[in-house]
Design an enzyme around this catalytic site. Structure first.
Site, mmCIF file in Angstrom:
data_model
loop_
_atom_site.group_PDB
_atom_site.id
_atom_site.type_symbol
_atom_site.label_atom_id
_atom_site.label_comp_id
_atom_site.label_asym_id
_atom_site.label_seq_id
_atom_site.Cartn_x
_atom_site.Cartn_y
_atom_site.Cartn_z
ATOM 1 N N HIS A 187 -7.423 -5.738 -1.069
ATOM 2 C CA HIS A 187 -6.275 -4.834 -1.120
ATOM 3 C C HIS A 187 -4.992 -5.612 -0.896
ATOM 4 O O HIS A 187 -4.838 -6.276 0.132
ATOM 5 C CB HIS A 187 -6.450 -3.759 -0.056
ATOM 6 C CG HIS A 187 -5.378 -2.719 -0.051
ATOM 7 N ND1 HIS A 187 -4.836 -2.196 -1.205
ATOM 8 C CD2 HIS A 187 -4.737 -2.100 0.974
ATOM 9 C CE1 HIS A 187 -3.918 -1.296 -0.887
ATOM 10 N NE2 HIS A 187 -3.838 -1.229 0.428
ATOM 11 N N SER A 212 0.824 -1.195 0.000
ATOM 12 C CA SER A 212 0.000 0.000 0.000
ATOM 13 C C SER A 212 0.871 1.264 0.000
ATOM 14 O O SER A 212 1.712 1.430 -0.884
ATOM 15 C CB SER A 212 -0.923 -0.065 1.218
ATOM 16 O OG SER A 212 -2.000 0.783 1.088
ATOM 17 N N ASP A 230 -8.827 -3.867 -6.469
ATOM 18 C CA ASP A 230 -8.318 -3.288 -5.221
ATOM 19 C C ASP A 230 -9.084 -2.006 -4.925
ATOM 20 O O ASP A 230 -9.180 -1.116 -5.777
ATOM 21 C CB ASP A 230 -6.823 -2.981 -5.374
ATOM 22 C CG ASP A 230 -6.146 -2.637 -4.056
ATOM 23 O OD1 ASP A 230 -6.690 -1.799 -3.309
ATOM 24 O OD2 ASP A 230 -5.062 -3.176 -3.795
#
Length: 511
Positions: free
Chosen positions: A480, A225, A452
């Site tokens: 994610h 991320s 995502d």
């Protein structure tokens, strides 16, 4: 619902870890000016930092060691003050030749890398990887154990999370602006010294000191991320020192804050439609039957009812529209949370908002005693420093509302207004949107998930295309990030890269 910059690691990992590690950020700081120090030799003013010796001690669960590392608070003037950064590791378990250190970062900004390491990475990563690497984490400056940014009391944060972020009139707009200003004032009051020095560029430079202190010639790294932006920034600053880098759930550093917020809004809409398509086929779906679009209209209508009349939760905090929206968004990060969301929505539509509130609280890292981790404070501090604000005044938000609502009829309005908070930040942004090429770096693996919610797949395609040595690995699925989420294809490709140095062929797809 302050969800504008929150990008979270896989909920599968979170469930295993027993905690929620959040964060996220659009954009980043440009490695110019203070960040452009030559790679070799180490600048004279920084030699003492690079030469320091860490004193390790046992900490946390069995097998973990912790230490404190020093870095300059201000890299432009390193002689003025130090900042202390918390580090933890679990040494390679063997068998096999040790490959060095593997630094991990779960995302954010604001997620504790040490908590992630000790609760998940050092026990949940594939055994062959843990056997050959010392798995290491450093809480970035301003986060968790590393001189954390502080802003509000628990009660103040409770009030902040309940402010209406879909204002219907000027009075509600004024209340929202006041809440953003109060948040910024609180951060400046409690953390003025560190606020100008928590950029991603500075955190990446800290990582290079840690690399040297650990005795590694190159940095090996897994970033999820926001951690992908941190890793890409490191490669940009120190391409010759970039080893095996995995950037999972990639961000696009070339985007402005506004464009990134709008893209992320579309990402949450994609994830919701996937959830809704599954939900409407089930007898227990609280959003009825029909198409995902029809389910979205019902959810938006429910949010509107909560805006007018919040429901009870068994606590002093009722469930209003802002907290309910945050709870729904929290469940979009992994399909394993969809059943919990269906139950929470069913209860909430029946007048009991406790379960949906619990999802929102976990997202904000709120404990049962009403205290908060510093996730949201560090998140804002880094984001607002890394990029100029998406909006600086309510009029700008109103002009952009149609584009955000087109990106997501359900979440667009709230996420547009949530993008206003950096407009009142006390520390001026030091970064700008820019492409990251990292010419001269070894092959870098960029991982993207097609549905995502928080880091849209097109960001992974973009970052892989920007990086001179980038190779794109695609996971066709929901949720994610991809590594460690159940795809043998993804895990094998990444494990091979980490253990043998062989990157997957660019364009490789897994499911």
């Amino acid at each position: 619902m302050d969800t504008r910059h929150l990008i979270r690691i896989s909920a599968t990992a979170l469930a295993t870890a027993g905690l929620l590690i959040s964060g996220c950020s659009p954009g980043g700081s440009s490695p110019s000016a203070s960040a452009s120090a030559p790679q070799s030799p180490v600048p004279a003013a920084l030699k003492t930092y690079y030469a320091q010796k860490l004193t390790w001690r046992e900490c946390g669960a069995s097998g973990f060691q912790c230490a404190t590392m020093k870095a300059p608070l201000d890299y432009r003037k390193p002689e003025r003050a130090d900042i202390k950064l918390a580090v933890s590791r679990k040494k390679a378990t063997g068998p096999g030749r040790r490959l060095g250190s593997l630094l991990v970062n779960p995302g954010g900004p604001g997620g504790s890398a040490i908590a992630y390491l000790q609760a998940y990475a050092a026990i949940g990563y594939p055994a062959p990887v843990r056997a050959r690497y010392d798995v290491v984490a450093v809480d970035p400056r301003g986060v968790a154990r590393s001189e954390p940014v502080e802003c509000l009391t628990g009660k103040e944060m409770d009030a902040y999370t309940q402010v209406d972020q879909t204002p219907d009139d000027q009075g509600e707009t004024n209340k929202l602006v006041t809440s953003y200003k109060k948040f910024a004032v609180g951060c400046e009051k409690r953390s003025a010294a560190i606020l100008p020095h928590v950029s991603t560029v500075e955190a990446a430079r800290d990582m290079d000191i840690l690399r040297a202190v650990l005795g590694d010639r190159k940095l090996n790294y897994i970033g999820a991320s926001y951690g992908t932006f941190l890793g890409a920034t490191y490669a940009e600053l120190f391409p010759a020192r970039a080893g095996r880098l995995v950037l999972d759930g990639a961000m696009d550093p070339s985007l402005s804050a506004r464009d990134m917020s709008r893209d992320q809004t579309a990402g949450f809409d994609t994830a919701f439609r996937s959830f809704a398509a599954d939900c409407v086929k089930r007898k227990d779906c609280p959003l009825g039957t029909g198409t995902p679009a029809e389910a979205g209209k019902r959810l938006k209508s429910f949010f509107g009812k909560l805006d007018a009349e919040p429901v009870r939760t068994g606590q002093s905090r009722p469930l209003g529209e802002s907290l309910a929206t945050t709870g729904v968004i929290a469940a979009m990060y992994d399909e394993s949370a969809w059943a919990e969301l269906r139950t929470a929505l069913t209860r909430a539509t029946g007048g009991d908002g406790a379960a949906l509130l619990a999802l929102a609280d976990s997202y904000y890292e709120r404990a049962d005693d009403g205290t908060y981790q510093n996730l949201m404070y560090a998140n804002a501090a880094v984001n607002c420093l890394d990029l100029p604000p998406a909006f600086t005044a309510p009029a700008e938000v109103r002009t952009s509302l149609p584009a955000f609502e087109k990106a997501s009829p359900v979440f667009g309005g709230g996420l547009a207004w949530a993008s206003l908070n950096c407009g009142y930040w006390p520390a001026k942004a030091t970064g700008t949107p820019h492409r990251i090429e990292a010419k001269g770096a070894a092959p870098i693996v960029v991982v993207g998930t097609t549905r995502d919610p928080a880091t849209p797949y097109k960001w992974a395609r973009s970052l892989a295309g920007q990086l001179a040595s980038g190779t794109l690995l695609t996971y066709d699925g929901d949720g994610h990030t991809a590594y460690g989420r159940g795809s043998d294809c993804i895990d094998t490709a990444i494990n091979t890269y980490l253990l043998e140095g062989t990157a997957p062929q660019t364009g490789k797809k897994c499911s």
